[in-house]
Design an enzyme around this catalytic site. Structure first.
Site, PDB file in Angstrom:
ATOM      1  N   SER A  14      -2.789  12.978   1.395  1.00 11.15           N
ATOM      2  CA  SER A  14      -1.357  13.209   1.562  1.00 11.15           C
ATOM      3  C   SER A  14      -0.570  11.989   1.090  1.00 11.15           C
ATOM      4  O   SER A  14      -1.143  10.944   0.777  1.00 11.15           O
ATOM      5  CB  SER A  14      -1.029  13.501   3.039  1.00 11.15           C
ATOM      6  OG  SER A  14      -1.390  12.391   3.853  1.00 11.15           O
ATOM      7  N   ASP A  52     -14.117   7.582   8.368  1.00 12.97           N
ATOM      8  CA  ASP A  52     -13.171   6.764   9.119  1.00 12.97           C
ATOM      9  C   ASP A  52     -13.310   5.344   8.585  1.00 12.97           C
ATOM     10  O   ASP A  52     -14.274   4.634   8.900  1.00 12.97           O
ATOM     11  CB  ASP A  52     -13.485   6.823  10.607  1.00 12.97           C
ATOM     12  CG  ASP A  52     -12.481   6.050  11.447  1.00 12.97           C
ATOM     13  OD1 ASP A  52     -11.719   5.229  10.888  1.00 12.97           O
ATOM     14  OD2 ASP A  52     -12.461   6.233  12.684  1.00 12.97           O
ATOM     15  N   ASN A  78      -5.525   2.594  -1.056  1.00 13.36           N
ATOM     16  CA  ASN A  78      -4.227   3.071  -0.595  1.00 13.36           C
ATOM     17  C   ASN A  78      -4.175   3.333   0.910  1.00 13.36           C
ATOM     18  O   ASN A  78      -3.105   3.207   1.511  1.00 13.36           O
ATOM     19  CB  ASN A  78      -3.881   4.370  -1.342  1.00 13.36           C
ATOM     20  CG  ASN A  78      -2.759   5.134  -0.682  1.00 13.36           C
ATOM     21  OD1 ASN A  78      -1.603   4.778  -0.783  1.00 13.36           O
ATOM     22  ND2 ASN A  78      -3.106   6.223   0.022  1.00 13.36           N
ATOM     23  N   TYR A 142       0.887  -5.220  10.831  1.00 12.63           N
ATOM     24  CA  TYR A 142       0.988  -4.496   9.559  1.00 12.63           C
ATOM     25  C   TYR A 142       1.427  -5.425   8.442  1.00 12.63           C
ATOM     26  O   TYR A 142       0.804  -5.490   7.373  1.00 12.63           O
ATOM     27  CB  TYR A 142       1.979  -3.344   9.709  1.00 12.63           C
ATOM     28  CG  TYR A 142       2.209  -2.550   8.448  1.00 12.63           C
ATOM     29  CD1 TYR A 142       1.275  -1.623   8.006  1.00 12.63           C
ATOM     30  CD2 TYR A 142       3.384  -2.692   7.707  1.00 12.63           C
ATOM     31  CE1 TYR A 142       1.493  -0.870   6.853  1.00 12.63           C
ATOM     32  CE2 TYR A 142       3.613  -1.952   6.559  1.00 12.63           C
ATOM     33  CZ  TYR A 142       2.657  -1.047   6.136  1.00 12.63           C
ATOM     34  OH  TYR A 142       2.883  -0.306   4.997  1.00 12.63           O
ATOM     35  N   LYS A 146      -0.789  -6.582   5.157  1.00  9.41           N
ATOM     36  CA  LYS A 146      -0.289  -6.199   3.837  1.00  9.41           C
ATOM     37  C   LYS A 146      -0.024  -7.437   2.976  1.00  9.41           C
ATOM     38  O   LYS A 146      -0.217  -7.418   1.754  1.00  9.41           O
ATOM     39  CB  LYS A 146       0.969  -5.340   3.964  1.00  9.41           C
ATOM     40  CG  LYS A 146       0.701  -3.926   4.471  1.00  9.41           C
ATOM     41  CD  LYS A 146      -0.156  -3.120   3.487  1.00  9.41           C
ATOM     42  CE  LYS A 146      -0.269  -1.668   3.876  1.00  9.41           C
ATOM     43  NZ  LYS A 146      -1.041  -0.871   2.902  1.00  9.41           N
TER      44      LYS A 146
END
Length: 242
Positions: A14, A52, A78, A142, A146
């Site tokens: 998705s 996973d 991704n 996060y 990143k």
């Protein structure tokens, strides 16, 4: 190992991952989608593996299975998760989760794919970072991971350039994915504030990010490596270094 070259995309069921898979498929490539969630769409050249990626042993096993069957010449790391929180509220479980997904899984897959990437003579790796790498409130674990992906990208580019493998990163800003819409419904005041803060006055789309990724994945673009492309509608202006 099969001699069939493929592109491997994590989190391809998705959002940005799906758009990237579809762009690769449109070029006639065979694409392996590695995701925890089964896709609700199909294509004759799309192959799905389920795992996973936060679990190291499971990731090692699926990486071995994929790379023993396919010659991976392009890899897009991704798959990601936000795990919102401040320094006061974030937990070690949150940190372990995003480190496993953003860092460990990426390194495991790169290591597994390296023989085929080298053999191809035009190996391509794209890591999906985020505009949040420059700093974003309530995204402590996060944004840190990143940002770490950018460091990984730059160092890998230096290590693998002699093998004609390029390593680059795309860093999306506000993108209207299903995940984004869950936290920022269309028409909500916070969504309007976000759009108003974007220079081009619209949210990005998954296709916007996929097009940037496809530039880095092209076998023709072998002289661009170690770079970060912010796909952010201008939100990094005045923030990111020149």
């Amino acid at each position: 190992m099969s001699q069939q070259e493929v592109a491997l995309v994590t989190g391809g069921s998705s959002g940005i991952g799906r758009a990237t898979c579809e762009a690769l498929l449109a070029q006639g490539r065979t694409v392996v989608n590695l995701d925890y969630n089964k896709p609700d769409w199909s294509h004759e050249k799309l192959v799905f593996f389920q795992a996973d990626l936060t679990k190291e042993a499971e990731t090692q096993a699926v990486a071995k299975e994929i790379t023993s069957t396919y010659a991976v010449s392009a890899l897009v790391n991704n798959a990601g998760a936000t795990r919102p929180g401040t320094i006061d509220t974030s937990t070690m479980a949150d940190l372990d989760y995003v480190v496993g997904l953003h860092f460990k899984a990426s390194i495991i897959l790169i290591q597994a794919a390296l023989p085929a990437l080298r053999a191809s003579g035009h190996g391509r790796i794209v890591n999906v970072s985020s505009r949040a790498a420059l700093g974003k409130p309530d995204r402590i674990v996060y944004s840190a991971t990143k940002a770490g992906l950018i460091g990984l990208t730059r160092t890998l580019a230096m290590e693998l350039g002699g093998d004609q493998i390029t390593v680059n990163a795309v860093a999306p800003g506000p993108i209207a994915t299903e995940l984004f819409r869950k936290s920022n419904p269309e028409g909500a005041p916070q969504t309007k504030r976000i759009i108003d803060s974007i220079v081009v006055k619209r949210l990005g789309t998954a296709d916007d990010v996929a097009r940037a990724t496809m530039f880095f994945l092209s076998p023709d673009n072998g002289f661009v490596t170690g770079q970060v492309l912010y796909v952010c509608g201008g939100t990094t202006l005045g923030v990111a270094p020149v």
